[in-house]
Each structure stands twice: as structure tokens, then as C-alpha cells.
Write an enzyme that holds these catalytic residues in place. Structure first.
Site, PDB file in Angstrom:
ATOM      1  N   ASP A  92       2.299   1.027 -10.234  1.00  9.82           N
ATOM      2  CA  ASP A  92       1.373  -0.105 -10.426  1.00  9.82           C
ATOM      3  C   ASP A  92       0.176  -0.058  -9.487  1.00  9.82           C
ATOM      4  O   ASP A  92      -0.374  -1.097  -9.120  1.00  9.82           O
ATOM      5  CB  ASP A  92       2.092  -1.461 -10.243  1.00  9.82           C
ATOM      6  N   LYS A 132      -3.143   3.986 -11.561  1.00  5.86           N
ATOM      7  CA  LYS A 132      -3.332   5.350 -12.089  1.00  5.86           C
ATOM      8  C   LYS A 132      -4.071   5.322 -13.422  1.00  5.86           C
ATOM      9  O   LYS A 132      -4.894   6.181 -13.702  1.00  5.86           O
ATOM     10  CB  LYS A 132      -1.976   6.047 -12.311  1.00  5.86           C
ATOM     11  N   LYS A 143      -6.355   3.318 -14.601  1.00  5.45           N
ATOM     12  CA  LYS A 143      -7.805   3.184 -14.439  1.00  5.45           C
ATOM     13  C   LYS A 143      -8.409   4.503 -13.938  1.00  5.45           C
ATOM     14  O   LYS A 143      -9.452   4.953 -14.423  1.00  5.45           O
ATOM     15  CB  LYS A 143      -8.065   2.026 -13.462  1.00  5.45           C
ATOM     16  N   GLY A 145       3.518   0.847 -17.540  1.00  5.47           N
ATOM     17  CA  GLY A 145       2.531   0.025 -18.231  1.00  5.47           C
ATOM     18  C   GLY A 145       1.202   0.287 -17.567  1.00  5.47           C
ATOM     19  O   GLY A 145       0.941  -0.197 -16.478  1.00  5.47           O
ATOM     20  N   HIS A 146       0.395   1.130 -18.196  1.00  6.12           N
ATOM     21  CA  HIS A 146      -0.876   1.514 -17.575  1.00  6.12           C
ATOM     22  C   HIS A 146      -2.010   0.712 -18.203  1.00  6.12           C
ATOM     23  O   HIS A 146      -2.223   0.766 -19.409  1.00  6.12           O
ATOM     24  CB  HIS A 146      -1.106   3.022 -17.746  1.00  6.12           C
ATOM     25  N   GLN A 191       5.062   5.660 -12.908  1.00  7.75           N
ATOM     26  CA  GLN A 191       5.757   5.123 -11.728  1.00  7.75           C
ATOM     27  C   GLN A 191       5.166   5.660 -10.404  1.00  7.75           C
ATOM     28  O   GLN A 191       4.002   6.008 -10.364  1.00  7.75           O
ATOM     29  CB  GLN A 191       7.274   5.387 -11.798  1.00  7.75           C
ATOM     30  N   GLY A 217       6.148  -8.443 -17.386  1.00  9.15           N
ATOM     31  CA  GLY A 217       5.557  -9.736 -17.038  1.00  9.15           C
ATOM     32  C   GLY A 217       6.118 -10.318 -15.741  1.00  9.15           C
ATOM     33  O   GLY A 217       5.725 -11.404 -15.320  1.00  9.15           O
ATOM     34  N   LYS A 260      -8.416  -1.575  -6.128  1.00  5.54           N
ATOM     35  CA  LYS A 260      -8.327  -3.030  -5.912  1.00  5.54           C
ATOM     36  C   LYS A 260      -8.817  -3.475  -4.537  1.00  5.54           C
ATOM     37  O   LYS A 260      -8.300  -4.447  -3.964  1.00  5.54           O
ATOM     38  CB  LYS A 260      -6.903  -3.509  -6.171  1.00  5.54           C
ATOM     39  N   SER A 315     -11.954   2.005  -6.054  1.00  4.81           N
ATOM     40  CA  SER A 315     -12.123   1.150  -7.222  1.00  4.81           C
ATOM     41  C   SER A 315     -12.345  -0.289  -6.759  1.00  4.81           C
ATOM     42  O   SER A 315     -11.603  -0.806  -5.925  1.00  4.81           O
ATOM     43  CB  SER A 315     -10.881   1.259  -8.105  1.00  4.81           C
TER      44      SER A 315
HETATM   45  P1  IMP Z   1      13.719   1.693 -14.893  1.00  2.69           P
HETATM   46  O1  IMP Z   1      12.732   2.792 -14.773  1.00  2.69           O
HETATM   47  O2  IMP Z   1      13.400   0.728 -16.010  1.00  2.69           O
HETATM   48  O3  IMP Z   1      15.138   2.166 -14.946  1.00  2.69           O
HETATM   49  O4  IMP Z   1      13.622   0.794 -13.560  1.00  2.69           O
HETATM   50  C1  IMP Z   1      13.999   1.286 -12.276  1.00  2.69           C
HETATM   51  C2  IMP Z   1      13.099   0.718 -11.192  1.00  2.69           C
HETATM   52  O5  IMP Z   1      11.796   1.261 -11.331  1.00  2.69           O
HETATM   53  C3  IMP Z   1      12.925  -0.814 -11.256  1.00  2.69           C
HETATM   54  O6  IMP Z   1      12.764  -1.297  -9.934  1.00  2.69           O
HETATM   55  C4  IMP Z   1      11.627  -0.973 -12.013  1.00  2.69           C
HETATM   56  O7  IMP Z   1      10.986  -2.192 -11.731  1.00  2.69           O
HETATM   57  C5  IMP Z   1      10.844   0.215 -11.482  1.00  2.69           C
HETATM   58  N1  IMP Z   1       9.830   0.702 -12.421  1.00  2.69           N
HETATM   59  C6  IMP Z   1      10.021   1.428 -13.535  1.00  2.69           C
HETATM   60  N2  IMP Z   1       8.863   1.730 -14.122  1.00  2.69           N
HETATM   61  C7  IMP Z   1       7.902   1.191 -13.357  1.00  2.69           C
HETATM   62  C8  IMP Z   1       6.489   1.187 -13.439  1.00  2.69           C
HETATM   63  O8  IMP Z   1       5.863   1.774 -14.340  1.00  2.69           O
HETATM   64  N3  IMP Z   1       5.834   0.525 -12.452  1.00  2.69           N
HETATM   65  C9  IMP Z   1       6.489  -0.080 -11.432  1.00  2.69           C
HETATM   66  N4  IMP Z   1       7.810  -0.101 -11.315  1.00  2.69           N
HETATM   67  C10 IMP Z   1       8.516   0.532 -12.277  1.00  2.69           C
END
Ligand code: IMP
Length: 444
Positions: free
Chosen positions: A27, A30, A32, A54-55, A243, A321, A350, A433
Site C-alpha cells: 500500500d 506502487k 501510481k 489493490g493498486h 504487497q 475497505g 504521499k 510523489s
Molecule cells: P493474504 O495475502 O490475503 O493472505 O493476507 C495476508 C496478510 O497480507 C494480511 O495482513 C493482509 O492484510 C496483507 N496483505 C495482502 N495483500 C496486501 C496488499 O496488497 N496490501 C497490503 N496488505 C496486504
């Protein structure tokens, strides 16, 4: 440590291969950065994760939340590749493709390639994800609920469906076999029917898969061969992780991690390319630190300042969310993550969120047993829980920087902040940014 000017090469005319990753918990922006750099790319490859990512991309076409698609998808001249180290929820992917279609962007095989070996997330993976979290009780990970852990587990067990199965004659038989097995497994996991679960219906699922297969079929191909061909032709390749390194299965804050590899190892797995071929690996970090889900977070602010940053920075998960946990910039964690990810460059995002702050803190060290670490020596939760962060207060700039486009036009205190952070991370900050839009970006 001094950042020597010769280490700073202009990203404005980048060539070769660039890998964009994240040193902490994702988060960090990346999406942007990739959208911005992709204007020069011939190919953009998404390297790991799946729809847990979620990009967010804001550009002339509008605002988009991408889960599988590489954020370079807006450059019509670039071929985008979803590598087979990315797990795919085919229904979410089709929704994403539709959201681009609604914005006037048609994705044909010249624009998007889905690697044939990508594993498919099916409804049972989400059910198992949920059941596992319930079973973990107080020790839950706080997953995104997208079925990530279970699909990667199946992949390691060499079972489940890959995307090429959709276009092969044996799909019906394979799906039937898979559903029977998964139903038994779920019943075992849910012994005593403790959790009320949705039904898995073979006919319905097969019908839904057949409906989207026509859309996906032309896009499915072998990616490794093509990536190699592009490198042979010296094309510009941009690779994009999902991630962040502290969520890496091996090097992150295990067990509070995801199931894939956001660092340079993930680049290698996804592309088959020697990491030495990468000209630059950019670790993207915000000017503060966030984390979603449970697990250690040394600089977390559970107070009004944290609330304020969350509100101004709109720190709510793109995929779920959920409010993100917010804290001051954690330099020891960034140093650990950037090193583990193989980064040699930093993009700072940011920065504008601090426009109204009188002072801004950064965590410069971890203190434990009268020892100070300026780089986290370990990502073990037990270690990170017991350290005390050392903070440095820096003066804010108290003016709006979102319209600044040249480094020298930034207020003195903003430049001071950047240079202090750069020195302490020990890597050059080459991109800054100051807002969500593509043009709100400063080359250094
Ligand atoms: P999972 O990837 O859904 O199994 O989640 C494992 C951990 O990674 C949790 O703490 C999620 O909130 C975190 N996580 C997974 N994908 C993302 C992401 O794209 N951004 C931030 N945290 C993520």
C-alpha cells in the site's frame, strides 16, 4: 552514509529493466509509480500475489483499482503480462477487464497476456481462507479473505486448476474431481458445522467458468518465452510486485505475511530472468508507514495523530475497505525490507499528506536491551514487539506542495525531510510523489 550523486541516475529516460517493489507492508503507492514509469515501457509484468492486491491508479482515463492487471495497462504501446506466480480469481479479473473497457480501453492479445500456468482461485479457496482465520482465533492474520493462502497451499501440493485448464477439453472432469475433494476437505475443517458456509454448486460454477472462458482464452499464453524474447531485443521491461517485503513468505513478519514473494526473488520466479539484468529496483515507500491486518508494527500510532494521517491520507484498504494501521516512517523496517528486496533506489510517495503538519517524526532506530539498531536485525514478531522506536522530529513545511513539479521548488523543510530520510535509508530517493495523479510526480 553519503548518497553519492553518481548513484542517482535519471528515471526520466530509463532503459532496460526496472523492478518496482515495496520494502514494508504494501500500500505504498506502487500502482501510481508504475503507471508513471510505464509510459516508456514496452512490457509491464506483474510478478506476485493476486487479487489481495489493490493498486490505485489515477490518470487521464479516470481512477482505477487494479487487482491483477499490471498498472502499466494504460500505455497502449506496452504489452502487459500477468506472470504465472500470480494467482488469479478469473471472475474478478474479468470485472477488471470490463472496468477498463468501460473507460474505452479494449484489452486484446496485443495488450494483455495471462501466463498459462497461473493458478485459479476458486470459491473453496475463499471458504478455506475464512475457516482458517476463524480457527486461528486471537492469532488470526487478518487476511484479505481472497483465498490467497489456500490457493498457494494447493499449488505447493500440486493440485487445483491452472488457467490453461479453462481451454482444455478435460475441464469438466477436473472440476468435478476438484469439487468433490474440496467439499470433503471443507467439511473436515468445519467439523461440527461451526461456520455457516455457502454452497458450491458444480453445474453453476462450470456454467460461470464457460461464460468467461471465451473472454480469457485469447489472452492465455506462455509468458516466459515472450519475456525472454523481449530481453533479446533490448526492450524496456517494467516489473511490478504486489504487497511488500515485510509480507514476504520467507523474509517477512511470519506468520503475519502473505504467501508469495514481493522482492527480487519474486521477480526472478515470475520472469525467469537473472536479477542481475535489472537496471534498477525501486522500493516505494510513503512518507509514513501503514499496515493492514495483524502482526507487529513498531511505529503504529493509536492516537489522534494516527487518526489524522489516516484521514488525510485516506488510508483504507483498496481491496477490503479496512482502515489501515498508521505510524511514523519506520526507517529500520524500510532498510531491512529494501535490502531483502534487492532495492537500490527509493520512490517516496504521499509527501503532500504532511502539508499541514507542524512537526513530522521519523523512526531512526530500534532500541532493545540498551542496543540501538538503525536497520531491523530481524523481522520476527517477538523481536519487533519488544523494541522501542527512537524518533527524530523534523520541522514541517506547512504549505501545499501538490502543484510542485521540480525538486528545487519544494519548500526547504520538505527537501530537508527527503534528504534526511534518504541519508538514513542509505539509498537515493529518485522519485517523489505529491498527489495521486500521474503528473503529481517529481524526478530527483
Ligand atoms: P493474504 O495475502 O490475503 O493472505 O493476507 C495476508 C496478510 O497480507 C494480511 O495482513 C493482509 O492484510 C496483507 N496483505 C495482502 N495483500 C496486501 C496488499 O496488497 N496490501 C497490503 N496488505 C496486504
Amino acid at each position: 552514509m553519503n548518497i553519492k550523486e553518481h548513484e542517482r541516475t535519471s528515471l526520466a529516460d530509463w532503459k532496460g529493466i526496472i523492478f518496482v517493489t515495496d520494502p514494508t507492508w504494501g500500500d505504498n503507492g506502487k500502482g501510481k509509480v508504475v503507471d508513471f514509469l510505464a509510459t516508456r515501457a514496452d512490457m509491464v509484468v506483474r510478478t506476485n500475489g493476486g487479487p489481495n492486491a489493490g493498486h490505485t491508479v489515477v490518470n487521464n482515463y479516470g481512477e482505477f483499482k487494479l487487482h491483477h492487471l499490471p498498472c502499466g495497462i494504460f500505455n497502449p504501446a506496452a504489452l502487459c503480462v500477468i506472470a504465472d506466480t500470480v494467482v488469479i480469481d478469473p471472475f474478478t479479473l474479468v470485472e477488471e477487464i470490463d472496468s477498463l473497457k468501460n473507460a474505452g480501453i479494449e484489452l486484446d492479445s496485443d495488450r494483455l497476456l495471462i501466463s498459462e500456468n497461473s493458478h485459479l482461485i476458486m470459491p473453496w479457496h475463499k471458504i478455506r481462507d475464512n475457516l482458517r482465520e476463524v480457527a486461528r482465533g486471537g492469532g488470526k492474520i487478518g487476511t484479505t479473505g481472497r483465498g490467497i493462502g489456500p490457493v498457494f497451499a494447493d499449488r505447493s501440493e500440486r493440485m487445483g486448476l491452472q488457467i490453461h485448464d479453462l481451454i482444455q477439453p478435460g475441464l469438466e472432469k477436473k472440476l468435478r474431481h476438484e469439487i468433490d475433494f474440496q467439499k470433503d476437505l471443507i467439511n473436515l475443517m468445519n467439523y461440527g458445522a461451526k461456520v455457516k458456509l455457502p454452497e458450491i454448486n458444480f453445474v453453476e460454477l462450470l456454467g460461470k467458468l464457460e461464460k468467461i472462458t471465451d473472454r480469457l482464452a485469447p489472452l492465455i499464453d506462455n509468458s516466459i518465452k515472450l519475456i525472454f524474447e523481449y530481453t533479446q531485443l533490448d526492450r524496456h521491461i517494467l516489473a511490478e510486485a504486489g504487497q511488500g517485503m515485510l509480507l514476504d513468505l520467507d523474509r517477512g513478519t511470519y506468520p503475519f505475511v502473505t504467501s508469495s514473494h514481493p522482492g527480487i526473488a519474486g521477480f526472478n520466479l515470475a520472469t525467469g530472468l537473472n536479477p542481475r539484468r535489472v537496471n534498477k529496483t525501486i522500493a516505494v515507500t510513503k512518507a509514513y508507514t501503514t499496515r493492514v491486518g495483524t502482526g507487529p508494527m513498531p511505529t503504529e500510532l493509536i492516537d489522534e495523530t494516527g487518526e489524522r494521517i489516516r484521514k488525510i491520507g485516506r488510508e483504507f484498504g483498496t481491496t477490503t475497505g479496512r482502515p489501515r494501521r498508521v505510524g511514523w516512517l519506520d526507517i529500520p523496517a524500510i532498510r531491512y525490507g529494501a535490502e531483502a528486496a534487492g532495492a537500490n533506489s527509493i520512490a517516496l510517495t504521499k509527501l503532500d499528506i504532511f502539508d499541514d503538519f507542524y512537526t513530522i517524526k521519523i523512526c531512526t532506530g530500534y532500541e532493545v536491551d540498551r542496543q540501538i539498531f538503525d536497520r531491523a536485525p530481524s523481522a520476527l514478531p517477538d523481536f519487533l514487539e519488544k523494541i522501542e522506536p527512537d524518533y527524530l522530529s523534523l520541522p514541517g513545511w506547512e504549505e501545499n506542495i501538490s502543484d510542485v513539479r521540480n525538486y528545487d521548488d519544494l519548500p526547504e523543510n520538505a527537501r530537508y525531510f527527503i534528504e534526511e530520510v534518504e541519508e538514513r535509508i542509505g539509498l537515493p530517493i529518485e522519485l517523489i510523489s505529491v498527489g495521486p495523479a500521474r503528473e503529481q510526480t517529481i524526478y530527483r
